[in-house]
Scaffold this motif. Sequence first.
Motif, mmCIF file in Angstrom:
data_model
loop_
_atom_site.group_PDB
_atom_site.id
_atom_site.type_symbol
_atom_site.label_atom_id
_atom_site.label_comp_id
_atom_site.label_asym_id
_atom_site.label_seq_id
_atom_site.Cartn_x
_atom_site.Cartn_y
_atom_site.Cartn_z
ATOM 1 N N GLY A 248 0.357 5.546 -0.249
ATOM 2 C CA GLY A 248 -0.741 6.425 0.523
ATOM 3 C C GLY A 248 -2.387 5.763 -0.077
ATOM 4 O O GLY A 248 -2.714 4.734 0.794
ATOM 5 N N LYS A 249 -2.794 6.008 -1.146
ATOM 6 C CA LYS A 249 -4.724 4.881 -1.363
ATOM 7 C C LYS A 249 -4.278 4.242 -2.270
ATOM 8 O O LYS A 249 -5.186 3.167 -2.632
ATOM 9 C CB LYS A 249 -5.047 6.162 -1.380
ATOM 10 C CG LYS A 249 -5.141 7.429 -0.863
ATOM 11 C CD LYS A 249 -6.851 8.837 -1.000
ATOM 12 C CE LYS A 249 -7.168 9.516 0.350
ATOM 13 N NZ LYS A 249 -8.556 10.398 -0.735
ATOM 14 N N LYS A 250 -2.913 4.120 -2.772
ATOM 15 C CA LYS A 250 -2.772 2.936 -4.226
ATOM 16 C C LYS A 250 -2.604 1.828 -3.187
ATOM 17 O O LYS A 250 -1.874 1.307 -2.533
ATOM 18 C CB LYS A 250 -1.442 3.555 -5.065
ATOM 19 C CG LYS A 250 -2.219 4.502 -6.229
ATOM 20 C CD LYS A 250 -1.638 5.181 -6.726
ATOM 21 C CE LYS A 250 -1.936 6.558 -7.797
ATOM 22 N NZ LYS A 250 -0.731 6.344 -8.946
ATOM 23 N N HIS A 251 -2.389 0.815 -4.118
ATOM 24 C CA HIS A 251 -2.357 -0.921 -4.118
ATOM 25 C C HIS A 251 -1.482 -1.381 -5.141
ATOM 26 O O HIS A 251 -2.401 -1.322 -6.092
ATOM 27 C CB HIS A 251 -2.846 -2.111 -3.223
ATOM 28 C CG HIS A 251 -3.842 -1.378 -2.545
ATOM 29 N ND1 HIS A 251 -5.170 -1.073 -2.274
ATOM 30 C CD2 HIS A 251 -3.946 -2.207 -0.741
ATOM 31 C CE1 HIS A 251 -5.517 -1.059 -0.713
ATOM 32 N NE2 HIS A 251 -4.495 -1.335 -0.075
ATOM 33 N N ILE A 252 -0.046 -1.292 -4.868
ATOM 34 C CA ILE A 252 1.055 -2.144 -5.417
ATOM 35 C C ILE A 252 1.366 -3.325 -5.937
ATOM 36 O O ILE A 252 1.713 -3.960 -4.959
ATOM 37 C CB ILE A 252 2.320 -0.701 -6.269
ATOM 38 C CG1 ILE A 252 1.436 0.847 -6.377
ATOM 39 C CG2 ILE A 252 2.995 -1.248 -6.599
ATOM 40 C CD1 ILE A 252 2.962 1.966 -6.482
ATOM 41 N N LYS B 209 1.242 -1.258 -0.525
ATOM 42 C CA LYS B 209 -0.103 0.103 0.172
ATOM 43 C C LYS B 209 1.183 0.930 -0.336
ATOM 44 O O LYS B 209 2.053 1.418 0.732
ATOM 45 C CB LYS B 209 -0.829 0.095 1.134
ATOM 46 C CG LYS B 209 -1.699 0.854 0.914
ATOM 47 C CD LYS B 209 -3.299 1.099 1.886
ATOM 48 C CE LYS B 209 -4.026 2.154 2.163
ATOM 49 N NZ LYS B 209 -5.082 2.015 3.581
ATOM 50 N N PRO C 4 7.639 -2.493 -8.467
ATOM 51 C CA PRO C 4 6.788 -2.540 -9.705
ATOM 52 C C PRO C 4 6.609 -3.665 -10.308
ATOM 53 O O PRO C 4 7.083 -3.659 -11.129
ATOM 54 C CB PRO C 4 6.236 -1.281 -9.458
ATOM 55 C CG PRO C 4 6.586 -0.534 -9.110
ATOM 56 C CD PRO C 4 8.598 -1.040 -8.767
#
Length: 204
Positions: free
Chosen positions: A76-80, A74, A171
């Motif tokens: 921030g608000k993203k899930h990578i 996670k 990523p």
Amino acid sequence: MQLQITLFFLSIVAVIGIAQFIHSWIDKGKIRSNFENLKNDIPGEVVQENRLLYPRYRGEIEGRQFDLFFKVVKVGKKHILYYIYSLKSNISCNLLLLKADAFKPIRVEPEALTAAGPAASEIREGYQMRSKDEAAANHMFEGAGLKERLPTLQEFSSLQLGPDALVVGKPYDGPSDTEAVNIMKNVRSLVNLAKAMEACPTPA
């Protein structure tokens, strides 16, 4: 009319969801196939509890345990989805390197980041360096020739170097990341880096 619009919207969402599931299923199949091909270079096994999960690879190279796996991180608000290499090592200190252009300063640092130690006073070769002992980390950086070795691992945005393993991650970009030729290039770089760091003990 409102019901028709709602049903139309839900049908679109369902089609997108099915397409994503199929793409993910095919992607995992390609990864597993690539990992199976890796056995020719690194003796080991492909582990996949079920087809809904990403496979991982466990093997051994030059007497060192080696693992390849995926992890959702996670940010921030993203899930990578991160693709991670782990190679056993025995290094006298630990340092965390984060690509300066990939990781921006944040107000509240996650526990895993603070556990690595405070940020070093300067950027080294484009990396933020964190360590519990900055002097020892700087000595290792210079003595093990990291300046010359890091370019071979430049695709990775985070590198945890020591003490018991080299763990590097990036990523996930697609199945091409898991092709045996790419994996072997990175593993050779990690093995050489581990040897150089192990041969450079920190001063007493």
